[in-house]
Design a protein around this motif. Sequence first.
Motif, PDB file in Angstrom:
ATOM      1  N   ASP A 202      98.119  36.337 -31.598  1.00  0.00           N
ATOM      2  CA  ASP A 202      97.224  35.576 -30.727  1.00  0.00           C
ATOM      3  C   ASP A 202      96.829  36.441 -29.537  1.00  0.00           C
ATOM      4  OD1 ASP A 202      97.364  33.185 -32.264  1.00  0.00           O
ATOM      5  OD2 ASP A 202      99.338  32.787 -31.395  1.00  0.00           O
ATOM      6  N   ILE A 203      95.545  36.598 -29.355  1.00  0.00           N
ATOM      7  CA  ILE A 203      95.026  37.434 -28.276  1.00  0.00           C
ATOM      8  C   ILE A 203      94.114  36.568 -27.410  1.00  0.00           C
ATOM      9  CG2 ILE A 203      93.612  39.437 -27.721  1.00  0.00           C
ATOM     10  CD1 ILE A 203      94.534  40.597 -30.429  1.00  0.00           C
ATOM     11  N   THR A 204      94.372  36.572 -26.113  1.00  0.00           N
ATOM     12  CA  THR A 204      93.616  35.738 -25.185  1.00  0.00           C
ATOM     13  C   THR A 204      92.729  36.621 -24.313  1.00  0.00           C
ATOM     14  OG1 THR A 204      95.417  34.121 -25.145  1.00  0.00           O
ATOM     15  CG2 THR A 204      93.795  34.013 -23.377  1.00  0.00           C
ATOM     16  N   LEU A 205      91.466  36.259 -24.233  1.00  0.00           N
ATOM     17  CA  LEU A 205      90.500  36.978 -23.410  1.00  0.00           C
ATOM     18  C   LEU A 205      89.960  36.053 -22.332  1.00  0.00           C
ATOM     19  CD1 LEU A 205      88.411  38.762 -26.204  1.00  0.00           C
ATOM     20  CD2 LEU A 205      90.443  39.613 -25.039  1.00  0.00           C
ATOM     21  N   SER A 206      89.394  36.651 -21.310  1.00  0.00           N
ATOM     22  CA  SER A 206      88.685  35.881 -20.294  1.00  0.00           C
ATOM     23  C   SER A 206      87.259  35.635 -20.780  1.00  0.00           C
ATOM     24  CB  SER A 206      88.667  36.645 -18.968  1.00  0.00           C
ATOM     25  OG  SER A 206      89.993  36.865 -18.511  1.00  0.00           O
ATOM     26  N   PRO A 207      86.563  34.654 -20.225  1.00  0.00           N
ATOM     27  CA  PRO A 207      85.187  34.402 -20.663  1.00  0.00           C
ATOM     28  C   PRO A 207      84.327  35.656 -20.545  1.00  0.00           C
ATOM     29  CG  PRO A 207      85.957  32.580 -19.318  1.00  0.00           C
ATOM     30  CD  PRO A 207      87.009  33.639 -19.233  1.00  0.00           C
ATOM     31  N   GLY A 208      83.673  36.042 -21.641  1.00  0.00           N
ATOM     32  CA  GLY A 208      82.803  37.205 -21.653  1.00  0.00           C
ATOM     33  C   GLY A 208      83.509  38.544 -21.738  1.00  0.00           C
ATOM     34  N   GLU A 209      84.816  38.572 -21.689  1.00  0.00           N
ATOM     35  CA  GLU A 209      85.544  39.849 -21.737  1.00  0.00           C
ATOM     36  C   GLU A 209      85.385  40.510 -23.100  1.00  0.00           C
ATOM     37  OE1 GLU A 209      90.154  41.561 -21.556  1.00  0.00           O
ATOM     38  OE2 GLU A 209      89.722  39.447 -21.131  1.00  0.00           O
ATOM     39  N   GLU A 210      85.219  41.828 -23.096  1.00  0.00           N
ATOM     40  CA  GLU A 210      85.133  42.600 -24.331  1.00  0.00           C
ATOM     41  C   GLU A 210      86.397  43.437 -24.492  1.00  0.00           C
ATOM     42  OE1 GLU A 210      81.566  44.878 -24.234  1.00  0.00           O
ATOM     43  OE2 GLU A 210      80.281  43.190 -24.771  1.00  0.00           O
TER      44      GLU A 210
END
Length: 722
Positions: A202-210
């Motif tokens: 499971d990988i969590t990103l911030s909104p819009g993060e690449e």
Amino acid sequence: MRKKQIFALVLSAVLAAGSVVPGAVLPAVAAERESAAAGTESDIKSESAEEEESVSEPAEQEESVSEPAEQEESASEPAEQEESASESAEQGESAFEPAEQEESVSEPAEQEESVSEPAEQEESMTGPAAREDGTQGSTSPEDSAQGSAEQEDSTAASSEQTGGTAEAAEEEKGTTAARAEEKDNHFKAYLKGFEDRSYAIDITLSPGEERQMQIMVDADDYSGVSYIWKKNHEIVRQITEEEISQQNGIVSTDSLWVTGDGHSSYEVEVSDGFGNSQTIRFEISVDNRFSAYPEGVRIRESGLPDTQTTLFGFPGEEAVLHVCTRAEDTEGITYEWYDDNYNVMEENTDSLTVSFDSSFSRYSCYVRDRYGNSSEVYFNVRLAETFTAYPEGAAMDSEGEMAKEVSLSVNAGEKITLRVIAEPEEGINLTYSWENVPDDEDAPAGSYVTVIPEQSQEYWCYVEDQYGDYEEITFDVRVNHFDVRPQTGEFSGEAGEYISAIVYAKEGEKLNLSVLASGDDPSGFWYKWEKDGLEYGMYELLSEEGPSLEVTADYDYYYSCTAYDGLCNQKTVTFYIKPEEFDAYPENPALYGDGRKKDSKTIPAVKGETLTLKVITEAADMSGFHYQWYKSGNALEGETESTLTIMADESTYYRCRVSKDGIEETQYIDFSISVEGSSGPVITMNTAEYKDGGDTANAVYRAAYGEECTMRVTVKDTGASD
């Protein structure tokens, strides 16, 4: 390829030197024909037979195909034959034909093409041609026969060599397949940073993060490695031949950029060309710091708000249900409202207006952001309490409210009035509905009823207002004043109709378990004995004959006796059989916070004072106790009673070991003597008590918190060790 280039260069040189045009004859060929015309027909036939024999032997051809050294040797033989036929041919021209022969022998894949080309050249050379002196002539029959024989021999040799090449290619293909089956290749593929697993990532990103996701491969041979990337089961990337070529065929890693635009499932299929493959799966979610909650709720210690609230109102009033949200990106948030039957409501907004038209309703709002995060918010809408009701004689419960149930005891045939106390708000009208009241009893009169119970039973009254809100009031009426108590063992607790007792006994000991029942009318008493512990919920009926039962002590089972009085009263006593045990502690002990007695005690004293140390024991059977006293770890001879009298001449400590016949348990009670003016108790370790011959001696001293003590170790050199 190199041999093709050589052939092309030689042919160009020859064409340039001889100015060969369609119909022209090469000088070497002309010289050979003149020499052949001068010879006898038998010599020509002999030479043709020798050439045919040298070319048509299959064993020699197979050997020439498989061994390059012999091929070159066999290729030189035609050159020697040509030299013997025409010594006037030039070396450059005679070298041309060995080059052609070497090309046709060593390049099996090109032989099919070369078979037809020499045949055409042969035809153009042996037809009508201009000789070197410029005269026109025709080919002799002998020359034609020799050319045809050479052409047939060359075609047969090429055909045999082509067949051998196909068989070799097929054999090589089978060998490669077998090697692919057997090759382990030590293949492993993984997502960079997650070497230990290929799924549940499971990988969590911030909104819009690449972020670049990189697949790593470990293998012995990377030449066949390929990658297929899928997002939500759709292919989004597949490595191309051009990319593999740019990396010289070695593709040990591949990557894909992902964006925090919503929840997505990815899988990467990696294979190595040897039958090994692995699929890596990972999930991308976006942390928008999203939460939804009802307006006005409290914030918990974790920083998150409650997701449920209750609103109270009176009939006819309206309530506005409002959902609050928190998020880094609040664009695209949607709302779906449901009623208490989970029917979807039309409103798609953060607020909903409802009416207090029933005693209780439940609404929920499903809130989502555009990244796939969601939360469900609940609103309980109930009418405000319009009245309170409770049975007369009820007690107040732990929450400070009047209990809704009361228990009453009467004699059989005695008349009793059951009454409900109700306190309605202004404008509230109440109705009373009674249940379990016989038809021959006095008719219900609103908030009370009079009954004459013949046996124990319950009565209910339902108090309801005009809006459907109601309370259930219970009257538990017991007749005969029935009770049951255990007569064997120790009473250990009671919960309603269930009573427990503990019986201490030795395994296999004969026991007589008994109960005592009491009541106004004992004429209907009877008993049922059961054995439990066989299986969960399974009982074995033992007896129904009286208040006592003889059993054999078995720690794996327990016994129960249910007593009945014939008037709908019953109580059950359960006997738990346990190994005998005892408790020991100092006289006037200190207590732990939970009330347990401490097994150690500190006694302050004046030097020279006489003190009596005493151990208190408790057990069902007080016989068979044994005591042994110690001072500073050394046994005191003859001190085997529960008390010890000492002279307080120094600070030290005493211990009493307590045991009991038939019980394996041993307890130790410690007394710390603190003499005024002394440096504190001294702890001495006597290694003579340890018979195992080890290098470690252990001593246990129990001290009060903050107490000072001196540790003293005595070492004696016996000469038996270093």
